[in-house]
Design a protein around this motif. Sequence first.
Motif, mmCIF file in Angstrom:
data_model
loop_
_atom_site.group_PDB
_atom_site.id
_atom_site.type_symbol
_atom_site.label_atom_id
_atom_site.label_comp_id
_atom_site.label_asym_id
_atom_site.label_seq_id
_atom_site.Cartn_x
_atom_site.Cartn_y
_atom_site.Cartn_z
ATOM 1 N N GLU A 157 0.833 -1.203 0.000
ATOM 2 C CA GLU A 157 0.000 0.000 0.000
ATOM 3 C C GLU A 157 0.874 1.263 0.000
ATOM 4 O OE1 GLU A 157 -3.418 2.185 2.748
ATOM 5 O OE2 GLU A 157 -2.507 0.318 3.436
ATOM 6 N N ILE A 158 1.884 1.270 0.840
ATOM 7 C CA ILE A 158 2.796 2.424 0.888
ATOM 8 C C ILE A 158 3.512 2.590 -0.455
ATOM 9 C CG2 ILE A 158 4.909 3.326 1.931
ATOM 10 C CD1 ILE A 158 4.007 2.083 4.560
ATOM 11 N N ARG A 159 3.931 1.483 -1.066
ATOM 12 C CA ARG A 159 4.632 1.546 -2.352
ATOM 13 C C ARG A 159 3.723 2.150 -3.438
ATOM 14 N NH1 ARG A 159 9.263 -0.200 -3.763
ATOM 15 N NH2 ARG A 159 9.448 -1.709 -2.073
ATOM 16 N N VAL A 160 2.442 1.755 -3.455
ATOM 17 C CA VAL A 160 1.496 2.300 -4.437
ATOM 18 C C VAL A 160 1.303 3.793 -4.208
ATOM 19 C CG1 VAL A 160 -0.914 2.246 -5.205
ATOM 20 C CG2 VAL A 160 0.335 0.109 -4.853
ATOM 21 N N TYR A 161 1.122 4.193 -2.952
ATOM 22 C CA TYR A 161 1.004 5.619 -2.644
ATOM 23 C C TYR A 161 2.246 6.372 -3.124
ATOM 24 C CZ TYR A 161 -2.968 4.798 0.560
ATOM 25 O OH TYR A 161 -4.171 4.473 1.107
ATOM 26 N N ALA A 162 3.395 5.822 -2.827
ATOM 27 C CA ALA A 162 4.661 6.474 -3.195
ATOM 28 C C ALA A 162 4.806 6.603 -4.701
ATOM 29 C CB ALA A 162 5.836 5.691 -2.612
ATOM 30 N N GLU A 163 4.440 5.548 -5.447
ATOM 31 C CA GLU A 163 4.540 5.609 -6.914
ATOM 32 C C GLU A 163 3.617 6.680 -7.487
ATOM 33 O OE1 GLU A 163 3.740 1.639 -8.250
ATOM 34 O OE2 GLU A 163 5.688 0.881 -7.539
ATOM 35 N N GLU A 164 2.405 6.764 -6.938
ATOM 36 C CA GLU A 164 1.475 7.775 -7.436
ATOM 37 C C GLU A 164 1.908 9.182 -7.041
ATOM 38 O OE1 GLU A 164 -1.104 7.444 -9.649
ATOM 39 O OE2 GLU A 164 -0.115 5.495 -9.797
ATOM 40 N N LEU A 165 2.458 9.331 -5.856
ATOM 41 C CA LEU A 165 2.983 10.639 -5.454
ATOM 42 C C LEU A 165 4.169 11.036 -6.340
ATOM 43 C CD1 LEU A 165 2.780 10.400 -1.554
ATOM 44 C CD2 LEU A 165 1.496 11.953 -3.049
ATOM 45 N N GLU A 166 5.015 10.072 -6.664
ATOM 46 C CA GLU A 166 6.169 10.333 -7.543
ATOM 47 C C GLU A 166 5.686 10.743 -8.937
ATOM 48 O OE1 GLU A 166 9.909 11.100 -8.216
ATOM 49 O OE2 GLU A 166 9.440 10.071 -6.334
ATOM 50 N N ARG A 167 4.696 10.023 -9.458
ATOM 51 C CA ARG A 167 4.136 10.352 -10.768
ATOM 52 C C ARG A 167 3.513 11.743 -10.745
ATOM 53 N NH1 ARG A 167 -0.500 9.843 -13.666
ATOM 54 N NH2 ARG A 167 -1.723 9.057 -11.946
ATOM 55 N N SER A 168 2.789 12.059 -9.677
ATOM 56 C CA SER A 168 2.180 13.389 -9.545
ATOM 57 C C SER A 168 3.250 14.475 -9.483
ATOM 58 C CB SER A 168 1.310 13.465 -8.291
ATOM 59 O OG SER A 168 0.232 12.578 -8.396
ATOM 60 N N ARG A 169 4.330 14.182 -8.767
ATOM 61 C CA ARG A 169 5.428 15.158 -8.667
ATOM 62 C C ARG A 169 6.079 15.395 -10.021
ATOM 63 N NH1 ARG A 169 10.470 13.928 -5.096
ATOM 64 N NH2 ARG A 169 11.803 14.295 -6.861
ATOM 65 N N GLU A 170 6.263 14.345 -10.806
ATOM 66 C CA GLU A 170 6.849 14.500 -12.145
ATOM 67 C C GLU A 170 5.950 15.349 -13.036
ATOM 68 O OE1 GLU A 170 7.513 10.520 -13.546
ATOM 69 O OE2 GLU A 170 9.153 10.169 -12.117
ATOM 70 N N ILE A 171 4.650 15.123 -12.949
ATOM 71 C CA ILE A 171 3.695 15.913 -13.743
ATOM 72 C C ILE A 171 3.742 17.376 -13.311
ATOM 73 C CG2 ILE A 171 1.233 16.312 -14.164
ATOM 74 C CD1 ILE A 171 0.890 13.224 -14.045
ATOM 75 N N LEU A 172 3.740 17.627 -12.012
ATOM 76 C CA LEU A 172 3.789 19.001 -11.513
ATOM 77 C C LEU A 172 5.103 19.682 -11.893
ATOM 78 C CD1 LEU A 172 2.136 18.579 -7.995
ATOM 79 C CD2 LEU A 172 1.193 19.749 -10.006
ATOM 80 N N ASP A 173 6.215 18.957 -11.820
ATOM 81 C CA ASP A 173 7.509 19.517 -12.235
ATOM 82 C C ASP A 173 7.480 19.906 -13.711
ATOM 83 O OD1 ASP A 173 8.566 19.216 -9.708
ATOM 84 O OD2 ASP A 173 9.731 17.412 -10.194
ATOM 85 N N ARG A 174 6.892 19.035 -14.547
ATOM 86 C CA ARG A 174 6.798 19.322 -15.982
ATOM 87 C C ARG A 174 5.900 20.531 -16.215
ATOM 88 N NH1 ARG A 174 3.045 18.110 -19.510
ATOM 89 N NH2 ARG A 174 2.100 16.527 -18.202
ATOM 90 N N LEU A 175 4.749 20.580 -15.524
ATOM 91 C CA LEU A 175 3.837 21.713 -15.680
ATOM 92 C C LEU A 175 4.491 23.017 -15.240
ATOM 93 C CD1 LEU A 175 0.459 20.161 -14.463
ATOM 94 C CD2 LEU A 175 1.099 20.775 -16.803
ATOM 95 N N LEU A 176 5.219 22.976 -14.154
ATOM 96 C CA LEU A 176 5.911 24.169 -13.670
ATOM 97 C C LEU A 176 6.965 24.611 -14.680
ATOM 98 C CD1 LEU A 176 6.175 26.172 -11.340
ATOM 99 C CD2 LEU A 176 7.881 24.653 -10.344
ATOM 100 N N ARG A 177 7.724 23.676 -15.226
ATOM 101 C CA ARG A 177 8.749 23.993 -16.223
ATOM 102 C C ARG A 177 8.111 24.591 -17.477
ATOM 103 N NH1 ARG A 177 10.506 18.998 -18.101
ATOM 104 N NH2 ARG A 177 9.103 19.278 -19.833
ATOM 105 N N GLU A 178 7.008 24.008 -17.934
ATOM 106 C CA GLU A 178 6.374 24.453 -19.167
ATOM 107 C C GLU A 178 5.597 25.760 -19.001
ATOM 108 O OE1 GLU A 178 6.789 23.065 -22.223
ATOM 109 O OE2 GLU A 178 8.183 21.692 -21.269
ATOM 110 N N ARG A 179 5.348 26.176 -17.789
ATOM 111 C CA ARG A 179 4.578 27.393 -17.521
ATOM 112 C C ARG A 179 5.342 28.664 -17.872
ATOM 113 N NH1 ARG A 179 2.599 31.457 -17.508
ATOM 114 N NH2 ARG A 179 1.261 32.465 -16.015
#
Length: 188
Positions: A26-48
């Motif tokens: 369960e923790i691993r799934v949460y962590a993977e989704e948080l990591e994926r969300s962080r990558e998306i937010l980093d990309r959005l911030l860069r592209e902004r």
Amino acid sequence: MIYERMKERTGTAGIYSDDAERLSVEIRVYAEELERSREILDRLLRERFVTTAQDEGLGAYERLFDAVTEGKTVEQRRESLLLRMSLREDDFTPAGIRRALDSLGVSYDLNEYPAQRRVNITVTSDHTLKEQAFIRSQVSGMVPAHLICQLSFNTLTWQELDNMNRTFSSIDSEDLTWDQIDNRQNES
């Protein structure tokens, strides 16, 4: 990285024991989704921001200006956008028009005739018909309405016309409009 931090913090709090296999998943799934969300937010911030944007962010800004960017590097696209975004509503001076033309990525000669309220812009860089149409539309929106603006692309110089060794009557017999003459390009 996120998984290790979550595991460490939940272990310290005593919420999850190390031998609880399903809870670790369960923790691993949460962590993977948080990591994926962080990558998306980093990309959005860069592209902004234009200064850090790559293709996606630059494309969004270019669509706002209907910019034609074929064959331009990311750095050239950024430079054009930054110039374009620096234009102000009071930039209807020769210097402002020059900045606007620079933002379009064109080489040009600008001649002003204040007594006639006229501006002549000769684009000296090579552009496709699509780019020329874009440049025409942008110039029509940036030149003050009280000025007559003549825009031409890659016109022949007097020297090039003289080198053609043609008489006035042969040129006149082509029955061209002034616009066609002004935009005549070297066919050699």
